[in-house]
Design a protein around this motif. Structure first.
Motif, PDB file in Angstrom:
ATOM      1  N   CYS A  24     -31.198 -12.052  17.856  1.00 54.65           N
ATOM      2  CA  CYS A  24     -32.070 -13.002  18.502  1.00 54.65           C
ATOM      3  C   CYS A  24     -33.128 -12.271  19.112  1.00 54.65           C
ATOM      4  O   CYS A  24     -33.140 -11.341  20.084  1.00 54.65           O
ATOM      5  N   HIS A  79     -25.910 -16.483  24.830  1.00 59.65           N
ATOM      6  CA  HIS A  79     -25.521 -17.531  24.634  1.00 59.65           C
ATOM      7  C   HIS A  79     -24.039 -17.712  24.642  1.00 59.65           C
ATOM      8  O   HIS A  79     -23.295 -18.869  24.638  1.00 59.65           O
ATOM      9  N   ARG A  98     -34.234 -18.863  17.240  1.00 60.47           N
ATOM     10  CA  ARG A  98     -33.492 -18.939  15.847  1.00 60.47           C
ATOM     11  C   ARG A  98     -32.116 -19.402  15.969  1.00 60.47           C
ATOM     12  O   ARG A  98     -31.402 -19.686  14.830  1.00 60.47           O
ATOM     13  N   HIS A  99     -31.468 -20.031  17.096  1.00 60.90           N
ATOM     14  CA  HIS A  99     -30.127 -20.311  17.338  1.00 60.90           C
ATOM     15  C   HIS A  99     -30.041 -21.817  17.714  1.00 60.90           C
ATOM     16  O   HIS A  99     -29.170 -22.248  17.764  1.00 60.90           O
ATOM     17  N   CYS A 100     -31.071 -22.536  17.415  1.00 59.38           N
ATOM     18  CA  CYS A 100     -31.151 -23.872  17.839  1.00 59.38           C
ATOM     19  C   CYS A 100     -30.313 -24.881  16.860  1.00 59.38           C
ATOM     20  O   CYS A 100     -30.376 -24.500  15.487  1.00 59.38           O
ATOM     21  N   LYS A 101     -29.681 -25.776  17.557  1.00 61.76           N
ATOM     22  CA  LYS A 101     -28.778 -26.518  16.749  1.00 61.76           C
ATOM     23  C   LYS A 101     -29.135 -27.961  16.800  1.00 61.76           C
ATOM     24  O   LYS A 101     -28.491 -28.935  16.396  1.00 61.76           O
ATOM     25  N   CYS A 138     -31.385 -21.266  25.767  1.00 69.11           N
ATOM     26  CA  CYS A 138     -32.283 -21.557  24.821  1.00 69.11           C
ATOM     27  C   CYS A 138     -33.543 -20.970  25.029  1.00 69.11           C
ATOM     28  O   CYS A 138     -34.486 -21.037  24.479  1.00 69.11           O
ATOM     29  N   GLY A 167     -23.839 -24.772  20.001  1.00 73.02           N
ATOM     30  CA  GLY A 167     -23.011 -24.593  18.595  1.00 73.02           C
ATOM     31  C   GLY A 167     -21.680 -24.819  18.870  1.00 73.02           C
ATOM     32  O   GLY A 167     -21.224 -24.863  17.819  1.00 73.02           O
TER      33      GLY A 167
END
Length: 288
Positions: free
Chosen positions: A5, A23, A264-267, A18, A278
């Motif tokens: 990340c 996370h 890059r981890h947005c849901k 975010c 997530g």
């Protein structure tokens, strides 16, 4: 190609998952208190009663400020009992635009009184950001997300159906030009005031994809901390568009990351999401 990340180097600044927080340790909750919206995005199709819809602008129900405080208390207690990640962030992201709804700040006031340790955040389309910035700062809101889906009025006219501004309903390039001007000015002022500002950008193939990288350059110059490029969810005006595959999104984010740090981890969370990104908590089961 990035293997981890790219936001993790910001952990010293915030617990917000975010905005670079861990996370696995920091949970968040979105409070759906803001149903009204002052713009119409072509990809926005809101349903308040569909629990199976997992996308922005959707909530099972709209809460009052008082109900929101009780939901924070419920989720916080649940996460503490489970161990692991703890609730750290309380945000308002809809289901409409928070700055178009007076209950937004009443909710923030009550949450701050009940849970002074919480980090507060806000997501907005930016139309009223510059005029509301003093209020945002007065409520000690830590971080801000501004969704900007175009760089020029010509492209904006394809993305947005209309805006409501100064008592008028405007569409086409006229409406898009006003929206973009106010988004960029609001972003600049918020960054200058010391806020962490993330820009969300819905990537729509054949519509705005040719502007995504230039937009990254623009918002970096205005002080944005990071950018979150998300694939369009094919609904509304864009229901016939094929959703970009993960390989395409990875390529676009890799290119944009040379300009500005990328999320890059947005849901693409619902307006009532709660828990770890997530791994959302089933709020209906929790309330039973």
């Amino acid at each position: 190609m990035a293997t981890s990340c790219p936001m993790m180097n910001m952990q010293k600044q915030t617990d917000h998952p975010c905005f670079g927080g861990d996370h696995a340790k920091a949970g968040r909750i979105h409070l759906p208190v803001a149903p009204g919206c002052n713009i119409k995005c072509g990809f926005c199709e809101r349903k308040f009663d569909c629990a199976n819809e997992s996308r922005p602008g959707v909530t099972s129900r709209v809460l009052t400020p008082a109900q929101s405080v009780e939901r924070v208390r419920l989720v916080k207690r649940h996460m503490e009992k489970q161990g692991g990640a703890q609730l750290k962030v309380v945000g308002i992201a809809g289901p409409g635009d928070p700055l178009a709804n007076p209950k937004t700040f009443e909710t923030f006031r009550l949450v701050r009184e009940a849970f002074p340790e919480m980090t507060l955040c806000l997501s907005t389309n930016g139309l009223r950001l510059s005029e509301m910035l003093e209020t945002i700062l007065a409520y000690d809101i830590h971080s801000l997300t501004v969704t900007i889906n175009a760089l020029t009025p010509q492209t904006g006219a394809q993305v947005y159906e209309w805006i409501k501004f100064d008592g008028r309903k405007l569409d086409g390039e006229e409406g898009a030009a006003i929206l973009l001007e106010r988004q960029f000015e609001g972003l600049r002022l918020a960054a200058a005031a010391g806020m962490l500002v993330k820009v969300n950008h819905v990537y729509i193939p054949g519509v705005n994809d040719h502007e995504s990288l230039d937009l990254a350059v623009k918002v970096r110059g205005l002080g944005a901390t990071m950018m979150n490029i998300m694939p369009v969810i094919p609904v509304g005006l864009f229901k016939e568009i094929e959703r970009p595959c993960e390989a395409t999104m990875e390529m676009v984010r890799n290119q944009a990351e040379l300009i500005l740090s990328q999320a890059r981890h947005c849901k693409q969370c619902r307006a009532d999401a709660a828990g770890v990104v997530g791994q959302d908590i089933d709020l209906e089961a929790l309330s039973a």
